[in-house]
Design a protein around this motif. Structure first.
Motif, PDB file in Angstrom:
ATOM      1  N   SER A 218       0.827  -1.208   0.000  1.00  0.00           N
ATOM      2  CA  SER A 218       0.000   0.000   0.000  1.00  0.00           C
ATOM      3  C   SER A 218       0.862   1.259   0.000  1.00  0.00           C
ATOM      4  O   SER A 218       0.532   2.253  -0.655  1.00  0.00           O
ATOM      5  N   HIS A 219       1.988   1.224   0.740  1.00  0.00           N
ATOM      6  CA  HIS A 219       2.876   2.376   0.790  1.00  0.00           C
ATOM      7  C   HIS A 219       3.507   2.645  -0.579  1.00  0.00           C
ATOM      8  O   HIS A 219       3.586   3.794  -1.043  1.00  0.00           O
ATOM      9  N   VAL A 220       3.942   1.578  -1.243  1.00  0.00           N
ATOM     10  CA  VAL A 220       4.556   1.731  -2.565  1.00  0.00           C
ATOM     11  C   VAL A 220       3.546   2.281  -3.569  1.00  0.00           C
ATOM     12  O   VAL A 220       3.850   3.195  -4.352  1.00  0.00           O
ATOM     13  N   LYS A 221       2.315   1.760  -3.556  1.00  0.00           N
ATOM     14  CA  LYS A 221       1.287   2.230  -4.482  1.00  0.00           C
ATOM     15  C   LYS A 221       0.937   3.696  -4.226  1.00  0.00           C
ATOM     16  O   LYS A 221       0.698   4.460  -5.164  1.00  0.00           O
ATOM     17  N   GLU A 222       0.930   4.101  -2.968  1.00  0.00           N
ATOM     18  CA  GLU A 222       0.640   5.487  -2.628  1.00  0.00           C
ATOM     19  C   GLU A 222       1.712   6.427  -3.180  1.00  0.00           C
ATOM     20  O   GLU A 222       1.409   7.499  -3.722  1.00  0.00           O
ATOM     21  N   ILE A 223       2.959   6.023  -3.051  1.00  0.00           N
ATOM     22  CA  ILE A 223       4.065   6.843  -3.559  1.00  0.00           C
ATOM     23  C   ILE A 223       4.009   6.940  -5.084  1.00  0.00           C
ATOM     24  O   ILE A 223       4.190   8.026  -5.667  1.00  0.00           O
ATOM     25  N   LEU A 224       3.744   5.823  -5.735  1.00  0.00           N
ATOM     26  CA  LEU A 224       3.655   5.838  -7.200  1.00  0.00           C
ATOM     27  C   LEU A 224       2.508   6.733  -7.678  1.00  0.00           C
ATOM     28  O   LEU A 224       2.634   7.442  -8.683  1.00  0.00           O
ATOM     29  N   ASN A 225       1.392   6.709  -6.940  1.00  0.00           N
ATOM     30  CA  ASN A 225       0.265   7.587  -7.286  1.00  0.00           C
ATOM     31  C   ASN A 225       0.648   9.054  -7.191  1.00  0.00           C
ATOM     32  O   ASN A 225       0.287   9.872  -8.053  1.00  0.00           O
ATOM     33  N   LYS A 226       1.361   9.424  -6.131  1.00  0.00           N
ATOM     34  CA  LYS A 226       1.783  10.816  -5.966  1.00  0.00           C
ATOM     35  C   LYS A 226       2.727  11.252  -7.086  1.00  0.00           C
ATOM     36  O   LYS A 226       2.651  12.393  -7.570  1.00  0.00           O
ATOM     37  N   ILE A 227       3.624  10.358  -7.478  1.00  0.00           N
ATOM     38  CA  ILE A 227       4.553  10.688  -8.562  1.00  0.00           C
ATOM     39  C   ILE A 227       3.789  10.922  -9.859  1.00  0.00           C
ATOM     40  O   ILE A 227       4.066  11.883 -10.605  1.00  0.00           O
ATOM     41  N   ILE A 228       2.812  10.082 -10.152  1.00  0.00           N
ATOM     42  CA  ILE A 228       2.029  10.215 -11.376  1.00  0.00           C
ATOM     43  C   ILE A 228       1.227  11.518 -11.376  1.00  0.00           C
ATOM     44  O   ILE A 228       1.129  12.224 -12.382  1.00  0.00           O
ATOM     45  N   GLU A 229       0.625  11.857 -10.207  1.00  0.00           N
ATOM     46  CA  GLU A 229      -0.167  13.082 -10.111  1.00  0.00           C
ATOM     47  C   GLU A 229       0.684  14.342 -10.296  1.00  0.00           C
ATOM     48  O   GLU A 229       0.187  15.383 -10.738  1.00  0.00           O
ATOM     49  N   SER A 230       1.965  14.243  -9.976  1.00  0.00           N
ATOM     50  CA  SER A 230       2.845  15.409 -10.129  1.00  0.00           C
ATOM     51  C   SER A 230       3.286  15.628 -11.577  1.00  0.00           C
ATOM     52  O   SER A 230       3.833  16.686 -11.909  1.00  0.00           O
ATOM     53  N   GLN A 231       3.055  14.646 -12.439  1.00  0.00           N
ATOM     54  CA  GLN A 231       3.443  14.761 -13.850  1.00  0.00           C
ATOM     55  C   GLN A 231       2.300  15.388 -14.642  1.00  0.00           C
ATOM     56  O   GLN A 231       1.259  14.770 -14.875  1.00  0.00           O
ATOM     57  N   LYS A 232       2.465  16.630 -15.071  1.00  0.00           N
ATOM     58  CA  LYS A 232       1.400  17.360 -15.757  1.00  0.00           C
ATOM     59  C   LYS A 232       1.114  16.822 -17.160  1.00  0.00           C
ATOM     60  O   LYS A 232       0.015  17.020 -17.690  1.00  0.00           O
ATOM     61  N   LEU A 233       2.095  16.160 -17.766  1.00  0.00           N
ATOM     62  CA  LEU A 233       1.901  15.673 -19.128  1.00  0.00           C
ATOM     63  C   LEU A 233       1.126  14.366 -19.187  1.00  0.00           C
ATOM     64  O   LEU A 233       0.709  13.936 -20.271  1.00  0.00           O
TER      65      LEU A 233
END
Length: 302
Positions: A218-233
């Protein structure tokens, strides 16, 4: 020996007589009027035709150039593809010039039927000699009709890949990312398989990230989600996909699938790889790597 000497003397006498006649010849007796009449007659018939034919070709070539330019501008206003415009320009120019020259040759008195017979008789031999070139020429027409790719697309064949710069009559010109020029025969392109990465407006970026078994899913998936949300493209629709992909021998593999515009593919690809490594280091998420454990055993001798 006597006969040979007599023959030589006779030939010498004939040559001397010829020189004497040439010296005594009166050039003033030549009628310049008849020569001038013949020149005038030639100029009034054949010479006039040559001049008229040359003028027709010269003026005709200029008119053809103007007509083709107006036609290309018309295609530009209609937003016709650049590839098709270039091909039509060369094809129409050559066709119109041939149609102009053929009647002029007939006007000059050149028998076109003889030329046609000669071309027909040599057709079989030329066809066999140019079999590969004719195949490429036909392939160029097929590519322009079916339009599997256009100028500016990135395509990949079984051997090469690059951006299409020009589709010629016989070869298609590609440019690789390191700026190498590749010429591929149109025959092989029209008959073989290829991938067009630019055909669709959007593409999906697929990546796999491996973490150690000691990390919480769950921690890894949460971090990956945040990284994706920070990518505007990265596009919001379709939604990004994150899931456990496999339980490998020394890691848990997460698959990440996100959508983006085709022109942003490589920016997203490299940016995600970099951001995931930086963030995993900050969050103390271990990334497994191949390693070897060496066990030493001491043997005592009695």
């Amino acid at each position: 020996m006597f006969l040979s000497q007599t023959t030589t003397e006779s030939a010498t006498e004939e040559v001397l007589k010829g020189f004497e006649q040439l010296e005594n010849f009166d050039f003033s007796k030549i009628k310049m009027s008849s020569l001038i009449e013949k020149l005038i007659e030639w100029a009034a018939t054949t010479g006039f035709k040559l001049i008229v034919g040359a003028l027709i070709i010269s003026i005709g070539f200029k008119l053809i150039k103007k007509v083709v330019e107006h036609f290309i501008k018309f295609l530009e206003r209609r937003e016709v593809d650049l590839t098709l415009r270039k091909f039509l320009k060369s094809l129409i120019t050559v066709t119109l010039k041939v149609l102009l020259i053929m009647p002029v040759l007939g006007y000059w008195g050149i028998q076109l039927s003889g030329i046609a017979a000669l071309v027909a008789s040599a057709g079989v031999a030329i066809g066999l000699a140019l079999q590969g070139s004719l195949s490429n020429f036909a392939g160029g027409f097929i590519i322009l009709l079916i339009r599997p790719f256009k100028v500016g697309d990135y395509i990949e064949t079984s051997t090469y890949g690059g951006v299409v710069e020009q589709i010629g009559l016989f070869y298609t010109q590609l440019a690789t990312f390191d700026n190498k020029q590749i010429l591929i025969p149109n025959g092989s392109l029209s008959n073989g398989s290829l991938i067009n990465y630019s055909a669709k407006s959007t593409r999906r970026v697929d990546l796999i990230f491996s973490v150690g078994y000691e990390n919480e899913i769950s921690h890894v998936k949460e971090i990956l989600n945040k990284i994706i949300e920070s990518q505007k493209l990265i596009l919001k629709d379709p939604k990004p996909f994150i899931a456990v992909n496999a339980h490998s021998a020394s890691s848990i593999d997460f698959v990440v699938k996100v959508w983006c515009n085709t022109e942003d593919y490589w920016n997203i690809y490299h940016s995600l790889l970099e951001e995931v490594k930086i963030t995993f280091d900050k969050e103390n998420i271990s990334i497994p790597y191949p390693q070897m454990d060496l066990h030493l055993k001491e043997i005592y001798k009695k």
